[in-house]
Design an enzyme around this catalytic site. Structure first.
Site, PDB file in Angstrom:
ATOM      1  CD  GLU A   1      -7.369  -6.194  -1.514  1.00  0.00           C
ATOM      2  OE1 GLU A   1      -6.890  -5.924  -2.881  1.00  0.00           O
ATOM      3  OE2 GLU A   1      -6.521  -6.054  -0.691  1.00  0.00           O
TER       4      GLU A   1
ATOM      5  CD  GLU B   1      -2.652  -1.438   2.938  1.00  0.00           C
ATOM      6  OE1 GLU B   1      -3.691  -1.803   2.763  1.00  0.00           O
ATOM      7  OE2 GLU B   1      -1.801  -0.559   3.636  1.00  0.00           O
TER       8      GLU B   1
END
Length: 672
Positions: free
Chosen positions: A605, A411
Site C-alpha cells: 500500500e 497498523e
C-alpha cells in the site's frame, strides 16, 4: 604455593604466545601475494588498553591523561569512517555481483558468502564448514589448509575476460550508490537500477561465461532507456483503490451516492480490480454496546456490486482524523470513551501519564473492563456481526479479503509517535506501556526473570522528539543493549506479538475461508543507527544484529495471513535521509525478504502522497522486483488517495499507466 602457580601460568602463556607468532608467520608466508602491497594498510602499534592504559596515563601526569582521552575519541571517529568506507565498498561489490552476475547472495551477505559464490561459479566445491576443493577431493597434504584453494578461481583466467572489477570500474553511473547508505539498502538499490535488457540477451550467464556481455555494450543498452519502464510480460499484480474516508458519516449513512457512482465509474474506466473500504468500529457500534448499525455500508456495497468490482473491507478499531488537515473525526465508540473517563488505563499511556485514545491498550485484551467484555471479545463480536450481516456478499465472492486493524492507524504497532501529543518527524517517539494493565504484565515478566526491580520502563529514553544520540538508552552502546534493556525490549515486542496472535485467532474463526490481511508500518527513520530507536518504540525489536520482524512474521504465518506493507517512495531527498539517518530501501529490503523467506504472501500500500511518474514507478519496482531470482511479487496492491479522482488533482493518465504497469500490460500509448 600461589607464587609458583603464577610463574607456571606466565610461562605457559609465553609459550602459547610464541606458538601463535610462529603460526602467524607461517600463514603469512604461505598465503599467495595476489594483492598490491600499496593497497594494504600499514600495521600500527597497538595502544595499551584497560589497566595498562590507566597505569601509563597515571605515570605521564594529568595533562597527558586529558590529551590521551581526546586522541582516543579522534581515533574512534577515524575508525567509524574507515568502517563506513569498507562497508560501502563491500556493498558495491555485492550490488555488482547481483546485477551483472545473477549471484543469489543473501540480503546481508558477508565476504565469506561472496568468496563461496565466486568459487562455486568457477567450478569449485565449497562445503558448509569452508572446505573448498575441485570436483575431486583435495590432496591429503592440503587438507589442513582448505581455505587456500579459494584463491585459485579468483585469479584464474576464467574471470579475466569479464571480471567484476572491470564491470564496476567502467559503469559508475549505473550504480549511483550513496556511500552514506547502509549495506542492506545498498544491496537493494539494484532493484530500481536493473534493466529488462537481460531479456534481450537470454544467453547472458554468470561472470565467468565466454558469452558474457562487454561492459560498454551493456552500458549503452542501459543508458538508452528504451525499455526503462516497460513492464510487459511480468506478473500481474491486481490493483485496489481505497475510497477516501468520509463516504460514510458518523451516523452510518452514505453521504453522496451519486458522487460514489461517479468515482467508481472513473476507477472502472482505469481497469481497477477492486475497492477497499474502512469499516469503522466507532461508527457501527458507536452509541451502545453490541448494537451494530450497518445501513450505510449495505447501500455502499450494493453500488460497488453494480460495477462488478471486488471488495476488501478493513475492520478499523482505531481513531481517525481530527488533525490540522481538517479530516473528518472518527473516534472510538462513545460508550468506550465514557468508560475511559472513569478508567483511563484502558488506553495506552506514556511515561508522563498522557493517555492516547487512538486505540485500546493491549493490556485489556483479557481484562473484563468493557461492560463485562474483554478487549478481544469486543473485537470478535464486531467481526462476527459483520460476517453475519453480509453473508450474501461473502457467498457470491464480492468480498475477497478482510483486513484486521491491530493498532494505531490500523497498523500493527504501538501508538508511539502521536502528532496530537506533539510528536514531529523524525522524533524517536516514546514507549507506550505505562497504563496499569501493561505495568502489571511487566511486573509478572520481571518476577519470572528473577529481577523484580526491572519492573519499570527506562528512565533515560528521551521524549517524543528526541534524537537517539541525545538519550542514554538509544545512543551508541546505550542501555538498550544492556541486560535490562534486552529484557525490557523483548517484553515490549512480545506484548505486540501476543496481541496479534490473540486477535487473529478469533478473526480466523469469524472469517473462515476468507483472506485475512494485516498491515505492517514502514518505520524507516533512524534505521541507519545501531539502536533503530523509532522501531523499538513502535514495538519492533530490530536493533543491530537483531531481526525484529521474524517473530512477528512467524505469528502471521501461523494464521496464514497476508502481510500488507506500507511502501514508501524510495527515492526521497538525500537531505531528509541524512537528517534522520533514514533508510527506506534497507527497511523494505529487510521486511519483504524476511516475509517471503517465511512463505508469507505479501501485498503493498502506498504512503501518501504519490502522484508523479517517479513515485509510481518506485512502487511498481517494489511490488515486482525484476532481478529477484525467485520471481517473487506482491499478490495485490492498494492505492490510497486522500480525495476523489473527480476533483482533478490527480493525473489520470499517470494513474492509468501505473495500473497497466502493475498488470504487466503494454502501456506504450500512455508514455509521455
Amino acid at each position: 604455593m600461589s607464587v609458583d602457580n603464577d610463574d607456571a601460568t606466565n610461562t605457559n602463556f609465553q609459550h602459547q604466545h610464541q606458538d601463535l607468532d610462529h603460526s602467524s608467520d607461517y600463514l603469512s608466508n604461505a598465503l599467495p601475494q595476489t594483492l598490491d602491497s600499496h593497497s594494504q594498510p600499514q600495521p600500527q602499534a597497538r595502544r595499551p588498553r584497560g589497566f595498562a592504559a590507566t597505569a601509563a596515563a597515571a605515570a605521564m601526569g594529568p595533562a597527558t591523561t586529558g590529551k590521551g582521552k581526546k586522541e582516543r575519541e579522534k581515533e574512534k571517529e577515524r575508525t567509524k569512517l574507515r568502517e563506513r568506507h569498507r562497508r560501502a565498498i563491500t556493498s558495491r561489490m555485492l550490488a555488482g555481483l547481483r546485477q551483472y552476475g545473477n549471484f543469489p547472495l543473501p540480503a546481508r551477505a558477508d565476504m565469506n558468502d561472496v568468496l563461496a559464490a565466486l568459487a562455486r561459479e568457477a567450478g569449485w566445491v565449497v562445503e558448509a564448514d569452508g572446505t573448498t576443493y575441485r570436483q575431486s577431493p583435495p590432496p591429503s597434504h592440503l587438507a589442513a589448509f582448505p581455505v587456500r584453494s579459494v584463491e585459485s578461481p579468483l585469479s584464474s583466467s576464467s574471470l579475466r575476460n569479464c571480471s567484476v572489477k572491470a564491470a564496476l570500474d567502467h559503469q559508475p553511473s549505473v550504480l549511483r550508490i550513496d556511500e552514506s547508505l547502509s549495506p542492506a539498502s545498498l544491496d537493494s538499490v539494484v532493484i530500481a537500477e536493473r534493466d529488462t535488457k537481460s531479456e534481450k540477451y537470454p544467453s547472458a550467464s554468470p561472470i565467468n561465461s565466454v558469452e558474457c556481455l562487454e561492459a560498454d555494450q551493456l552500458m549503452q543498452d542501459i543508458r538508452s532507456g528504451e525499455h526503462e519502464n516497460d513492464f510487459t510480460g511480468i506478473p500481474n499484480v491486481p490493483v485496489f483503490v481505497k475510497l477516501p474516508t468520509g463516504v460514510i458519516n458518523n451516523f452510518c449513512q452514505l453521504v453522496d451516492p451519486g458522487g460514489v457512482r461517479q468515482e467508481l465509474s472513473h476507477l472502472k474506466s482505469l481497469d481497477v480490480d477492486g475497492i477497499v473500504i474502512d469499516c469503522w468500529w466507532g461508527i457501527v457500534e458507536g452509541w451502545c454496546p453490541q448494537k451494530y448499525v450497518w445501513s450505510g455500508y449495505r447501500e455502499l456495497f450494493n453500488i460497488i456490486r453494480e460495477f462488478k468490482l471486488k471488495l476488501q473491507v478493513v475492520m478499523a478499531f482505531h481513531e481517525f482524523g481530527g488533525n490540522e488537515s481538517g479530516d473528518m473525526l472518527i473516534t472510538l465508540p462513545r460508550w468506550v470513551l465514557d468508560i475511559g473517563k472513569e478508567n483511563g488505563d484502558i488506553f495506552f499511556s506514556d511515561r508522563e501519564g498522557r493517555r492516547n485514545t487512538e486505540c485500546l491498550s493491549w493490556g485489556i485484551d483479557k481484562e473484563r473492563v468493557l461492560k463485562g467484555r474483554t478487549g478481544i471479545e469486543v473485537y470478535f463480536d464486531f467481526m462476527r456481526s459483520f460476517r453475519m450481516e453480509f453473508d450474501d456478499l461473502f457467498a457470491e465472492g464480492l468480498i475477497s479479503g478482510i483486513e484486521i486493524g491491530l493498532g494505531a492507524s490500523g497498523e500493527l504497532k504501538y501508538p508511539s509517535f502521536p502528532e496530537r501529543i506533539g510528536w514531529r518527524y523524525p522524533g524517536i517517539g516514546e514507549f507506550q506501556c505505562y497504563d496499569k494493565y501493561l505495568q502489571q504484565s511487566l511486573c509478572r515478566a520481571a518476577k519470572l526473570r528473577g529481577h523484580s526491580f526491572w519492573a519499570k520502563g527506562p528512565d533515560n529514553a528521551g521524549e517524543y522528539n528526541s534524537r537517539p544520540h541525545e538519550t542514554g538508552f538509544f545512543c551508541e552502546r546505550g542501555d538498550y543493549d544492556s541486560y535490562y534493556g534486552r529484557f525490557f525490549l523483548n517484553w515490549y515486542a512480545q506484548s505486540l506479538i501476543e496481541h496479534a496472535d490473540n486477535v487473529l485467532s478469533l478473526a480466523s474463526l469469524a472469517f473462515e475461508e476468507t483472506k485475512i490481511i494485516v498491515k505492517v508500518p514502514a518505520v524507516h527513520w533512524w534505521y541507519k543507527t545501531a539502536s533503530h530507536a523509532a522501531e523499538l518504540t513502535a514495538g519492533f525489536y530490530n536493533s543491530t544484529n537483531q531481526d525484529g520482524y521474524s517473530s512477528v512474521f512467524e505469528v502471521l504465518r501461523k494464521h496464514m495471513v497476508t502481510l500488507k506493507f506500507v511502501c514508501l517512495r524510495l527515492h526521497v531527498s538525500g537531505q531528509e535521509n541524512d537528517e534522520a539517518l533514514a533508510d527506506p530501501e534497507g527497511l523494505s529490503w529487510q521486511v519483504l525478504n524476511s516475509a517471503w523467506d517465511r512463505g508469507l504472501t505479501v501485498a503493498g500500500e502506498n504512503a501518501l502522497p504519490c502522484y508523479d511518474r517517479e513515485g509510481y514507478m518506485s512502487m511498481v519496482e517494489t511490488a515486482k522486483p525484476r532481478n529477484d531470482p525467485d520471481c517473487r511479487h506482491f499478490t495485490f496492491f492498494v492505492y490510497q488517495q486522500p480525495i476523489p479522482l473527480g476533483e482533478g488533482t490527480i493525473c489520470l493518465s499517470e494513474l492509468a499507466y501505473f495500473i497497466k504497469s502493475m498488470h504487466g500490460e503494454t502501456a506504450g500509448n500512455l508514455m509521455p
